[in-house]
Design a protein around this motif. Sequence first.
Motif, PDB file in Angstrom:
ATOM      1  N   GLU A  93       0.844  -1.190   0.000  1.00 18.28           N
ATOM      2  CA  GLU A  93       0.000   0.000   0.000  1.00 18.28           C
ATOM      3  C   GLU A  93       0.886   1.250   0.000  1.00 18.28           C
ATOM      4  O   GLU A  93       2.095   1.179   0.264  1.00 18.28           O
ATOM      5  CB  GLU A  93      -0.895  -0.026   1.258  1.00 18.28           C
ATOM      6  N   VAL A  94       0.295   2.389  -0.306  1.00 21.27           N
ATOM      7  CA  VAL A  94       0.989   3.662  -0.161  1.00 21.27           C
ATOM      8  C   VAL A  94       1.446   3.808   1.299  1.00 21.27           C
ATOM      9  O   VAL A  94       0.722   3.431   2.225  1.00 21.27           O
ATOM     10  CB  VAL A  94       0.052   4.842  -0.528  1.00 21.27           C
ATOM     11  N   TYR A  95       2.643   4.338   1.496  1.00 23.27           N
ATOM     12  CA  TYR A  95       3.134   4.566   2.857  1.00 23.27           C
ATOM     13  C   TYR A  95       2.758   5.973   3.290  1.00 23.27           C
ATOM     14  O   TYR A  95       3.100   6.956   2.636  1.00 23.27           O
ATOM     15  CB  TYR A  95       4.658   4.376   2.907  1.00 23.27           C
ATOM     16  N   PHE A  96       2.041   6.081   4.416  1.00 26.44           N
ATOM     17  CA  PHE A  96       1.488   7.359   4.856  1.00 26.44           C
ATOM     18  C   PHE A  96       2.281   8.036   5.972  1.00 26.44           C
ATOM     19  O   PHE A  96       1.799   8.995   6.594  1.00 26.44           O
ATOM     20  CB  PHE A  96       0.035   7.168   5.300  1.00 26.44           C
ATOM     21  N   GLY A  97       3.472   7.563   6.262  1.00 22.73           N
ATOM     22  CA  GLY A  97       4.334   8.240   7.229  1.00 22.73           C
ATOM     23  C   GLY A  97       3.693   8.404   8.594  1.00 22.73           C
ATOM     24  O   GLY A  97       3.232   7.440   9.199  1.00 22.73           O
ATOM     25  N   LYS A  98       3.643   9.639   9.098  1.00 25.14           N
ATOM     26  CA  LYS A  98       3.150   9.889  10.460  1.00 25.14           C
ATOM     27  C   LYS A  98       1.675   9.543  10.630  1.00 25.14           C
ATOM     28  O   LYS A  98       1.197   9.419  11.760  1.00 25.14           O
ATOM     29  CB  LYS A  98       3.378  11.345  10.849  1.00 25.14           C
ATOM     30  N   TYR A  99       0.947   9.390   9.523  1.00 20.51           N
ATOM     31  CA  TYR A  99      -0.480   9.080   9.613  1.00 20.51           C
ATOM     32  C   TYR A  99      -0.760   7.582   9.747  1.00 20.51           C
ATOM     33  O   TYR A  99      -1.913   7.183   9.902  1.00 20.51           O
ATOM     34  CB  TYR A  99      -1.218   9.646   8.402  1.00 20.51           C
ATOM     35  N   GLU A 100       0.284   6.770   9.695  1.00 23.53           N
ATOM     36  CA  GLU A 100       0.081   5.329   9.874  1.00 23.53           C
ATOM     37  C   GLU A 100      -0.576   5.052  11.225  1.00 23.53           C
ATOM     38  O   GLU A 100      -0.074   5.456  12.277  1.00 23.53           O
ATOM     39  CB  GLU A 100       1.416   4.585   9.781  1.00 23.53           C
ATOM     40  N   GLY A 101      -1.716   4.366  11.200  1.00 23.85           N
ATOM     41  CA  GLY A 101      -2.440   4.024  12.420  1.00 23.85           C
ATOM     42  C   GLY A 101      -3.341   5.125  12.944  1.00 23.85           C
ATOM     43  O   GLY A 101      -4.129   4.898  13.872  1.00 23.85           O
ATOM     44  N   GLU A 102      -3.246   6.317  12.355  1.00 28.68           N
ATOM     45  CA  GLU A 102      -4.074   7.451  12.792  1.00 28.68           C
ATOM     46  C   GLU A 102      -5.518   7.260  12.318  1.00 28.68           C
ATOM     47  O   GLU A 102      -5.773   6.586  11.322  1.00 28.68           O
ATOM     48  CB  GLU A 102      -3.494   8.751  12.212  1.00 28.68           C
ATOM     49  N   PHE A 103      -6.461   7.855  13.059  1.00 31.05           N
ATOM     50  CA  PHE A 103      -7.842   7.834  12.587  1.00 31.05           C
ATOM     51  C   PHE A 103      -7.917   8.511  11.224  1.00 31.05           C
ATOM     52  O   PHE A 103      -7.356   9.593  11.019  1.00 31.05           O
ATOM     53  CB  PHE A 103      -8.774   8.538  13.578  1.00 31.05           C
ATOM     54  N   GLU A 104      -8.620   7.873  10.290  1.00 28.65           N
ATOM     55  CA  GLU A 104      -8.694   8.407   8.934  1.00 28.65           C
ATOM     56  C   GLU A 104      -9.319   9.798   8.908  1.00 28.65           C
ATOM     57  O   GLU A 104      -8.914  10.658   8.112  1.00 28.65           O
ATOM     58  CB  GLU A 104      -9.485   7.447   8.035  1.00 28.65           C
ATOM     59  N   LYS A 105     -10.305  10.027   9.768  1.00 31.35           N
ATOM     60  CA  LYS A 105     -10.985  11.332   9.752  1.00 31.35           C
ATOM     61  C   LYS A 105     -10.013  12.464  10.103  1.00 31.35           C
ATOM     62  O   LYS A 105     -10.160  13.589   9.617  1.00 31.35           O
ATOM     63  CB  LYS A 105     -12.184  11.328  10.696  1.00 31.35           C
ATOM     64  N   ILE A 106      -9.011  12.189  10.934  1.00 32.38           N
ATOM     65  CA  ILE A 106      -8.004  13.192  11.267  1.00 32.38           C
ATOM     66  C   ILE A 106      -7.110  13.463  10.060  1.00 32.38           C
ATOM     67  O   ILE A 106      -6.802  14.616   9.729  1.00 32.38           O
ATOM     68  CB  ILE A 106      -7.174  12.739  12.484  1.00 32.38           C
ATOM     69  N   LYS A 107      -6.694  12.399   9.385  1.00 27.14           N
ATOM     70  CA  LYS A 107      -5.883  12.550   8.170  1.00 27.14           C
ATOM     71  C   LYS A 107      -6.665  13.273   7.086  1.00 27.14           C
ATOM     72  O   LYS A 107      -6.133  14.177   6.426  1.00 27.14           O
ATOM     73  CB  LYS A 107      -5.439  11.177   7.662  1.00 27.14           C
ATOM     74  N   PHE A 108      -7.928  12.909   6.916  1.00 22.96           N
ATOM     75  CA  PHE A 108      -8.765  13.544   5.886  1.00 22.96           C
ATOM     76  C   PHE A 108      -8.869  15.053   6.130  1.00 22.96           C
ATOM     77  O   PHE A 108      -8.747  15.855   5.202  1.00 22.96           O
ATOM     78  CB  PHE A 108     -10.165  12.929   5.874  1.00 22.96           C
ATOM     79  N   LYS A 109      -9.121  15.446   7.386  1.00 21.56           N
ATOM     80  CA  LYS A 109      -9.257  16.878   7.702  1.00 21.56           C
ATOM     81  C   LYS A 109      -7.959  17.619   7.421  1.00 21.56           C
ATOM     82  O   LYS A 109      -7.961  18.742   6.879  1.00 21.56           O
ATOM     83  CB  LYS A 109      -9.673  17.072   9.160  1.00 21.56           C
ATOM     84  N   ALA A 110      -6.837  16.990   7.755  1.00 18.98           N
ATOM     85  CA  ALA A 110      -5.540  17.627   7.516  1.00 18.98           C
ATOM     86  C   ALA A 110      -5.301  17.855   6.025  1.00 18.98           C
ATOM     87  O   ALA A 110      -4.798  18.915   5.617  1.00 18.98           O
ATOM     88  CB  ALA A 110      -4.423  16.767   8.106  1.00 18.98           C
ATOM     89  N   ILE A 111      -5.693  16.889   5.210  1.00 16.29           N
ATOM     90  CA  ILE A 111      -5.525  17.015   3.760  1.00 16.29           C
ATOM     91  C   ILE A 111      -6.403  18.131   3.214  1.00 16.29           C
ATOM     92  O   ILE A 111      -5.946  18.975   2.425  1.00 16.29           O
ATOM     93  CB  ILE A 111      -5.858  15.681   3.059  1.00 16.29           C
ATOM     94  N   LEU A 112      -7.667  18.148   3.622  1.00 18.78           N
ATOM     95  CA  LEU A 112      -8.597  19.176   3.144  1.00 18.78           C
ATOM     96  C   LEU A 112      -8.126  20.574   3.551  1.00 18.78           C
ATOM     97  O   LEU A 112      -8.173  21.516   2.744  1.00 18.78           O
ATOM     98  CB  LEU A 112     -10.008  18.908   3.675  1.00 18.78           C
ATOM     99  N   ASP A 113      -7.661  20.698   4.793  1.00 18.27           N
ATOM    100  CA  ASP A 113      -7.163  22.000   5.265  1.00 18.27           C
ATOM    101  C   ASP A 113      -5.929  22.420   4.474  1.00 18.27           C
ATOM    102  O   ASP A 113      -5.774  23.597   4.101  1.00 18.27           O
ATOM    103  CB  ASP A 113      -6.829  21.940   6.758  1.00 18.27           C
ATOM    104  N   PHE A 114      -5.048  21.480   4.217  1.00 16.55           N
ATOM    105  CA  PHE A 114      -3.811  21.768   3.479  1.00 16.55           C
ATOM    106  C   PHE A 114      -4.115  22.261   2.069  1.00 16.55           C
ATOM    107  O   PHE A 114      -3.450  23.174   1.559  1.00 16.55           O
ATOM    108  CB  PHE A 114      -2.957  20.493   3.422  1.00 16.55           C
ATOM    109  N   LEU A 115      -5.135  21.679   1.448  1.00 16.73           N
ATOM    110  CA  LEU A 115      -5.504  22.041   0.075  1.00 16.73           C
ATOM    111  C   LEU A 115      -6.518  23.187   0.032  1.00 16.73           C
ATOM    112  O   LEU A 115      -6.926  23.615  -1.055  1.00 16.73           O
ATOM    113  CB  LEU A 115      -6.068  20.819  -0.651  1.00 16.73           C
ATOM    114  N   ASN A 116      -6.943  23.635   1.198  1.00 14.40           N
ATOM    115  CA  ASN A 116      -7.893  24.755   1.308  1.00 14.40           C
ATOM    116  C   ASN A 116      -9.214  24.446   0.592  1.00 14.40           C
ATOM    117  O   ASN A 116      -9.742  25.257  -0.159  1.00 14.40           O
ATOM    118  CB  ASN A 116      -7.288  26.048   0.761  1.00 14.40           C
ATOM    119  N   VAL A 117      -9.743  23.252   0.846  1.00 16.87           N
ATOM    120  CA  VAL A 117     -11.053  22.850   0.337  1.00 16.87           C
ATOM    121  C   VAL A 117     -11.867  22.316   1.507  1.00 16.87           C
ATOM    122  O   VAL A 117     -11.327  21.988   2.566  1.00 16.87           O
ATOM    123  CB  VAL A 117     -10.945  21.774  -0.783  1.00 16.87           C
TER     124      VAL A 117
END
Length: 237
Positions: A93-117
């Motif tokens: 699978e893709v390696y997600f670094g610090k997000y490995e094992g993290e709740f997906e909803k936390i990772k999703f929010k971080a991505i959306l915030d980073f992309l300003n959407v």
Amino acid sequence: MSDKNKGKVTLYLMRHGQTILNKAGRTQGWCDGVLTKEGIEVAVNTGLGLSDVKFKAVYSSDLGRAIKTAQIVIKENKASGDLELKEFEGLREVYFGKYEGEFEKIKFKAILDFLNVTSFEEMAEKYDFQRAYCDSCAALDETHEAEDYNTALKRFVTTINNICIENEEDGGGNILIVVHGGMLRVFIEHLDKNFDIRNMDNSSISKVAYENGKFKVESVNDSSYSEKGKAMRQILK
């Protein structure tokens, strides 16, 4: 190798069975969760549904959830004779670094915030979704270990290409490859953007043909094999 010895290769790309991390809604790239009871059951169903398909070879990533799923399918297969599982790191699978094992909803929010959407729908409208998803994780990862889009795609495609060339030159045939949902999305969209890749169900099958150096996506996220196997089990009860 003479061209007359070459043959069409049909890849049965199977997503692994559901794991405890899938069920908990946690990010699962290179970190690895064992299959749930339901995950095993659905994998058995898919294995039964594929039991009359003669596979020339079986491959999986070297992560436990993919290995276990592949072993289940091999056990249920009646048409192929002896099959030896080959495991490759390049199919991970893709390696997600610090997000490995993290709740997906936390990772999703971080991505959306980073992309300003504000949503994945808006993200899909403004960006190349799979590329932006992977590249955002990599950019946000202070450990600098997460894979960006190009890195993940290159190692996966290189591995798949090598598998296809080896089997094409040996007459072609049906090849089972057990891999991961995120990497399947990246690969299939890379080949053909006309397929809906939003859902990649556990133990589903996506078929890709390889012939004369070219790939053709034939189907995506097909759960009919699992349904077929479930029906077979009910008849046997």
